[in-house]
Design a protein around this motif. Structure first.
Motif, PDB file in Angstrom:
ATOM      1  N   GLN A   1      54.268  35.571  35.129  1.00  0.00           N
ATOM      2  CA  GLN A   1      53.516  36.401  36.069  1.00  0.00           C
ATOM      3  C   GLN A   1      53.519  37.868  35.665  1.00  0.00           C
ATOM      4  OE1 GLN A   1      51.751  34.831  38.364  1.00  0.00           O
ATOM      5  NE2 GLN A   1      52.673  32.971  37.533  1.00  0.00           N
ATOM      6  N   TRP A   2      54.302  38.231  34.636  1.00  0.00           N
ATOM      7  CA  TRP A   2      54.418  39.623  34.217  1.00  0.00           C
ATOM      8  C   TRP A   2      53.361  39.899  33.166  1.00  0.00           C
ATOM      9  CZ3 TRP A   2      55.491  42.877  30.135  1.00  0.00           C
ATOM     10  CH2 TRP A   2      55.955  44.132  30.475  1.00  0.00           C
ATOM     11  N   LYS A   3      52.270  40.543  33.565  1.00  0.00           N
ATOM     12  CA  LYS A   3      51.179  40.792  32.636  1.00  0.00           C
ATOM     13  C   LYS A   3      50.593  42.176  32.876  1.00  0.00           C
ATOM     14  CE  LYS A   3      48.625  37.506  35.426  1.00  0.00           C
ATOM     15  NZ  LYS A   3      49.809  36.898  35.911  1.00  0.00           N
ATOM     16  N   ALA A   4      49.919  42.680  31.891  1.00  0.00           N
ATOM     17  CA  ALA A   4      49.318  44.007  31.985  1.00  0.00           C
ATOM     18  C   ALA A   4      48.078  43.943  32.866  1.00  0.00           C
ATOM     19  CB  ALA A   4      48.942  44.509  30.602  1.00  0.00           C
ATOM     20  N   ALA A   5      47.832  45.014  33.600  1.00  0.00           N
ATOM     21  CA  ALA A   5      46.662  45.087  34.462  1.00  0.00           C
ATOM     22  C   ALA A   5      45.487  45.660  33.675  1.00  0.00           C
ATOM     23  CB  ALA A   5      46.955  45.963  35.670  1.00  0.00           C
ATOM     24  N   VAL A   6      44.296  45.192  33.986  1.00  0.00           N
ATOM     25  CA  VAL A   6      43.087  45.685  33.353  1.00  0.00           C
ATOM     26  C   VAL A   6      42.799  47.083  33.896  1.00  0.00           C
ATOM     27  CG1 VAL A   6      40.625  45.271  33.043  1.00  0.00           C
ATOM     28  CG2 VAL A   6      42.202  43.353  33.131  1.00  0.00           C
ATOM     29  N   PRO A   7      42.534  48.071  33.035  1.00  0.00           N
ATOM     30  CA  PRO A   7      42.256  49.412  33.544  1.00  0.00           C
ATOM     31  C   PRO A   7      40.964  49.427  34.345  1.00  0.00           C
ATOM     32  CG  PRO A   7      41.887  49.321  31.186  1.00  0.00           C
ATOM     33  CD  PRO A   7      42.512  48.022  31.577  1.00  0.00           C
ATOM     34  N   ASN A   8      40.985  50.152  35.464  1.00  0.00           N
ATOM     35  CA  ASN A   8      39.837  50.221  36.349  1.00  0.00           C
ATOM     36  C   ASN A   8      38.924  51.348  35.885  1.00  0.00           C
ATOM     37  OD1 ASN A   8      38.174  49.688  38.436  1.00  0.00           O
ATOM     38  ND2 ASN A   8      39.427  50.644  40.013  1.00  0.00           N
ATOM     39  N   LEU A   9      37.766  51.001  35.322  1.00  0.00           N
ATOM     40  CA  LEU A   9      36.832  51.985  34.807  1.00  0.00           C
ATOM     41  C   LEU A   9      35.748  52.257  35.834  1.00  0.00           C
ATOM     42  CD1 LEU A   9      36.366  50.734  31.142  1.00  0.00           C
ATOM     43  CD2 LEU A   9      37.802  52.586  31.945  1.00  0.00           C
ATOM     44  N   VAL A  10      35.354  53.516  35.932  1.00  0.00           N
ATOM     45  CA  VAL A  10      34.236  53.927  36.781  1.00  0.00           C
ATOM     46  C   VAL A  10      33.279  54.725  35.919  1.00  0.00           C
ATOM     47  CG1 VAL A  10      35.579  53.963  38.919  1.00  0.00           C
ATOM     48  CG2 VAL A  10      35.440  56.009  37.531  1.00  0.00           C
ATOM     49  N   SER A  11      32.055  54.909  36.391  1.00  0.00           N
ATOM     50  CA  SER A  11      31.087  55.684  35.632  1.00  0.00           C
ATOM     51  C   SER A  11      31.209  57.158  35.994  1.00  0.00           C
ATOM     52  CB  SER A  11      29.665  55.184  35.890  1.00  0.00           C
ATOM     53  OG  SER A  11      29.358  55.351  37.257  1.00  0.00           O
TER      54      SER A  11
ATOM     55  N   SER B   1      28.369  62.756  35.998  1.00  0.00           N
ATOM     56  CA  SER B   1      27.384  63.590  35.316  1.00  0.00           C
ATOM     57  C   SER B   1      26.731  62.899  34.124  1.00  0.00           C
ATOM     58  CB  SER B   1      28.019  64.904  34.870  1.00  0.00           C
ATOM     59  OG  SER B   1      29.091  64.639  34.011  1.00  0.00           O
ATOM     60  N   CYS B   2      27.515  62.169  33.305  1.00  0.00           N
ATOM     61  CA  CYS B   2      26.930  61.561  32.098  1.00  0.00           C
ATOM     62  C   CYS B   2      26.868  60.037  32.166  1.00  0.00           C
ATOM     63  CB  CYS B   2      27.714  61.997  30.863  1.00  0.00           C
ATOM     64  SG  CYS B   2      29.378  61.325  30.777  1.00  0.00           S
ATOM     65  N   GLN B   3      27.405  59.432  33.203  1.00  0.00           N
ATOM     66  CA  GLN B   3      27.384  57.979  33.424  1.00  0.00           C
ATOM     67  C   GLN B   3      28.163  57.191  32.378  1.00  0.00           C
ATOM     68  OE1 GLN B   3      26.132  57.168  36.324  1.00  0.00           O
ATOM     69  NE2 GLN B   3      25.437  59.274  36.574  1.00  0.00           N
TER      70      GLN B   3
ATOM     71  N   CYS C   1      36.505  63.249  32.285  1.00  0.00           N
ATOM     72  CA  CYS C   1      35.674  62.415  31.411  1.00  0.00           C
ATOM     73  C   CYS C   1      35.876  62.849  29.964  1.00  0.00           C
ATOM     74  CB  CYS C   1      34.209  62.559  31.806  1.00  0.00           C
ATOM     75  SG  CYS C   1      33.097  61.587  30.772  1.00  0.00           S
ATOM     76  N   PRO C   2      36.200  61.929  29.052  1.00  0.00           N
ATOM     77  CA  PRO C   2      36.430  62.322  27.660  1.00  0.00           C
ATOM     78  C   PRO C   2      35.139  62.662  26.917  1.00  0.00           C
ATOM     79  CG  PRO C   2      36.724  59.953  27.921  1.00  0.00           C
ATOM     80  CD  PRO C   2      36.499  60.523  29.290  1.00  0.00           C
ATOM     81  N   SER C   3      33.982  62.215  27.405  1.00  0.00           N
ATOM     82  CA  SER C   3      32.742  62.472  26.672  1.00  0.00           C
ATOM     83  C   SER C   3      32.084  63.787  27.072  1.00  0.00           C
ATOM     84  CB  SER C   3      31.761  61.317  26.860  1.00  0.00           C
ATOM     85  OG  SER C   3      31.462  61.164  28.234  1.00  0.00           O
ATOM     86  N   CYS C   4      32.130  64.152  28.367  1.00  0.00           N
ATOM     87  CA  CYS C   4      31.478  65.398  28.778  1.00  0.00           C
ATOM     88  C   CYS C   4      32.458  66.441  29.300  1.00  0.00           C
ATOM     89  CB  CYS C   4      30.412  65.125  29.836  1.00  0.00           C
ATOM     90  SG  CYS C   4      31.039  64.513  31.402  1.00  0.00           S
ATOM     91  N   GLY C   5      33.681  66.068  29.651  1.00  0.00           N
ATOM     92  CA  GLY C   5      34.699  67.025  30.062  1.00  0.00           C
ATOM     93  C   GLY C   5      34.634  67.470  31.501  1.00  0.00           C
ATOM     94  N   THR C   6      33.977  66.713  32.367  1.00  0.00           N
ATOM     95  CA  THR C   6      33.896  67.094  33.775  1.00  0.00           C
ATOM     96  C   THR C   6      34.880  66.293  34.604  1.00  0.00           C
ATOM     97  OG1 THR C   6      32.147  65.488  34.203  1.00  0.00           O
ATOM     98  CG2 THR C   6      31.456  67.724  33.640  1.00  0.00           C
ATOM     99  N   TYR C   7      35.321  66.893  35.699  1.00  0.00           N
ATOM    100  CA  TYR C   7      36.173  66.211  36.667  1.00  0.00           C
ATOM    101  C   TYR C   7      35.822  66.747  38.044  1.00  0.00           C
ATOM    102  CZ  TYR C   7      40.180  64.442  39.205  1.00  0.00           C
ATOM    103  OH  TYR C   7      40.978  63.804  40.108  1.00  0.00           O
ATOM    104  N   ASN C   8      35.515  65.858  38.958  1.00  0.00           N
ATOM    105  CA  ASN C   8      35.162  66.216  40.336  1.00  0.00           C
ATOM    106  C   ASN C   8      34.005  67.221  40.349  1.00  0.00           C
ATOM    107  OD1 ASN C   8      35.406  65.956  43.052  1.00  0.00           O
ATOM    108  ND2 ASN C   8      37.098  67.403  43.271  1.00  0.00           N
TER     109      ASN C   8
END
Length: 57
Positions: free
Chosen positions: A19-29, A32-34, A43-50
């Motif tokens: 039962q000890w397994k890694a969780a899938v990371p929860n990705l969101v879009s 600003s750049c989707q 965001c690593p591609s456009c550098g925006t947050y909130n």
């Protein structure tokens, strides 16, 4: 400190560890750049947050 009194069998150990397994990371879009990004992280591609520019990319 608690110490086990008897050796745990392989089947019990493996059954417990099954039962000890890694969780899938929860990705969101990104808003600003989707692009897909992790939640609560800039965001690593456009550098925006909130909806604010926080990184120079």
């Amino acid at each position: 400190m608690a110490v086990p009194k008897r050796k745990m069998s392989r089947s019990n150990t493996r059954h417990r560890r099954s039962q000890w397994k890694a969780a899938v990371p929860n990705l969101v879009s990104c808003e600003s750049c989707q692009a897909p990004k992790l939640q609560h992280i800039a965001c690593p591609s456009c550098g925006t947050y909130n909806r604010r520019q926080v990184l120079d990319v």
